[in-house]
Enzyme design. Structure first.
Site, short mmCIF file in Angstrom:
data_model
loop_
_atom_site.label_atom_id
_atom_site.label_comp_id
_atom_site.label_asym_id
_atom_site.label_seq_id
_atom_site.Cartn_x
_atom_site.Cartn_y
_atom_site.Cartn_z
N GLN A 196 1.07 -1.46 -0.16
CA GLN A 196 0.18 0.22 0.11
C GLN A 196 0.56 1.19 0.02
O GLN A 196 0.60 1.90 0.06
CB GLN A 196 -1.21 -0.12 1.47
CG GLN A 196 -2.16 -0.83 1.34
CD GLN A 196 -1.31 -2.05 2.47
OE1 GLN A 196 -0.85 -2.22 2.33
NE2 GLN A 196 -2.65 -2.67 3.11
N ASP A 237 -5.71 1.26 13.02
CA ASP A 237 -7.07 0.50 12.84
C ASP A 237 -7.96 0.44 13.41
O ASP A 237 -9.16 -0.14 14.09
CB ASP A 237 -6.79 -1.00 11.84
CG ASP A 237 -6.21 -0.77 10.44
OD1 ASP A 237 -4.76 -0.16 10.67
OD2 ASP A 237 -7.28 -0.80 9.86
N ASN A 247 -2.47 -0.82 13.88
CA ASN A 247 -1.79 -0.37 12.70
C ASN A 247 -1.05 -1.26 11.22
O ASN A 247 -0.87 -2.95 12.29
CB ASN A 247 -1.59 0.34 12.84
CG ASN A 247 -1.80 1.59 11.65
OD1 ASN A 247 -2.22 1.50 11.00
ND2 ASN A 247 -0.57 1.83 10.90
O1 MRU Z 1 -4.97 -3.35 4.90
P1 MRU Z 1 -5.62 -2.31 5.06
O2 MRU Z 1 -4.65 -0.81 3.67
O3 MRU Z 1 -7.46 -1.58 4.82
O4 MRU Z 1 -4.55 -1.35 6.34
C1 MRU Z 1 -4.65 0.36 6.39
C2 MRU Z 1 -4.15 0.60 7.63
O5 MRU Z 1 -3.23 -0.46 7.92
C3 MRU Z 1 -3.81 1.71 7.84
O6 MRU Z 1 -2.58 2.31 8.11
C4 MRU Z 1 -4.84 2.25 8.59
O7 MRU Z 1 -6.88 1.83 8.24
C5 MRU Z 1 -5.65 3.13 8.77
S1 MRU Z 1 -5.81 4.51 7.34
C6 MRU Z 1 -6.04 6.07 8.22
#
Ligand code: MRU
Length: 355
Positions: A196, A237, A247
């Site tokens: 990501q 999260d 997170n």
């Molecule tokens: O697995 P993902 O891509 O949904 O994980 C996203 C994250 O870990 C972000 O850092 C978290 O959701 C914070 S979003 C503002």
């Protein structure tokens, strides 16, 4: 935020269709997809067409509106709504914003006559999405006070506007500082296995004119030791009542590195990410994903085709926890829409209202 100079949100409801930016295709293709029924919205969350805790929450809220719109009149209605909500609830386990959103929209229509439920659900989901934008903009204003002209900020995964309805959490301070004329350079961990950071964080920063270098996940230690990182900000999260923060996997080790090198480590998150029913980080459910994400890498060929290649030795197993927990004692402060607070039980209880 801007895509090709046009303002966009990541997720919205158009009639009875949930519209999303397909994040699996970025940075190679920018495509809006439509999910006409709640089952497809649930699939979009599960398959990470939409991802990032606040964006998942908004998609879940709009998905529950779809459930109410689809539900039959009469005796089967309640069972249909309960099953639809359960399907959305089961999509991803760690992001607290999903559960916050489903509870909030459900409370808004529960107990109303059937004919009024859809309007009430829609109004609440729209309000939730608008609140997310306002909260993240406020996070940006508070967090920008930590950023000085010429600073280099390290972030992990994507906690930018793609991970929220708009603005982002960890990246909102960068956008606010930039609009105030400060030059902030970002180091984006690539964030294996789904990348990501390389795919999404780098792309959205470039759309906003912010300079960014993508780092291999294991490069941060060297750069911190050389004094090339001024501050670390990541999203979350789920944040437990004592300030422990879940997170993306790899965040914990960045916090340890930051502590070792005397670099401030901040978590940025709206109040909707706090789970006051979770006493500490050990109680946060951690999503375990499939082995393929670790065994393979994927991307675009020079011919413009999506391709998947095996990188792990055939026959090797894999472990793929999607999140880790950073203990509160490694966190310098939590940037919320109400201001920057210490990661302590008292400060959290004072700042975050129990729903
Ligand atoms: O697995 P993902 O891509 O949904 O994980 C996203 C994250 O870990 C972000 O850092 C978290 O959701 C914070 S979003 C503002």
């Amino acid at each position: 935020m801007l895509v090709n100079n046009q303002p966009y949100r990541t997720v919205w409801l158009e009639g009875s269709t949930v519209r999303l930016i397909d994040q699996r295709l970025l940075p190679h293709r920018f495509e809006i997809v439509g999910m006409p029924r709640h089952e497809e919205t649930a699939r979009a969350i599960r398959e990470m067409i939409v991802r990032g805790a606040p964006a998942i929450g908004a998609a879940g809220a709009f998905g529950l509106v779809q459930v109410v719109l689809e539900a039959p009149e009469g005796p089967g209605r309640d069972a249909y709504i309960n099953a639809g909500e359960a399907l959305l609830r089961a999509t991803r386990p760690t992001a607290q914003n999903l559960f916050y959103a489903l509870d909030r929209v459900r409370r808004a229509f529960d107990g109303l006559p059937a004919a009024q439920q859809a309007d009430a659900a829609r109004a609440e989901a729209e309000a939730l999405a608008d609140d997310d934008v306002r909260q993240n903009e406020a996070i940006g204003r508070h967090g920008a006070e930590l950023l000085h002209n010429g600073d280099t900020l390290l972030t992990h995964c994507n906690a930018g506007w793609l991970a929220t309805v708009d603005w982002g959490t960890a990246l909102a301070p960068v956008y606010v500082a930039r609009r105030a004329g400060r030059r902030i350079h970002v180091l984006a961990d690539e964030t294996r296995p789904r990348c990501q950071g390389a795919n999404l964080t780098a792309w959205e920063l470039l759309q906003e004119g912010v300079t960014v270098d993508v780092l291999a996940d294991n490069a941060a230690g060297l750069l911190m030791r050389r004094g090339e990182v001024n501050i670390v900000i990541t999203g979350a999260d789920r944040i437990a009542a004592n300030g422990d923060a879940a997170n993306k996997i790899g965040t914990y080790e960045k916090a340890l590195l930051a502590r070792e090198h005397g670099i401030p480590f901040y978590i940025a998150a709206p109040s909707t990410t706090f789970d006051l029913n979770c006493p500490d980080g050990d109680a946060i459910p951690i999503e375990e994903r499939g082995a393929d994400e670790v065994h393979y890498a994927w991307g675009w060929t020079d011919e413009g085709k999506m391709a998947r290649v095996r990188i792990a030795a055939p026959g090797a197993g894999a472990r793929n926890p999607a999140f880790d927990v950073t203990p509160a004692e490694l966190i310098t402060g939590i940037i919320t829409e109400h201001g920057i607070i210490p990661p302590t039980r008292d400060a959290i209880a004072r700042t975050i209202a129990k729903p």
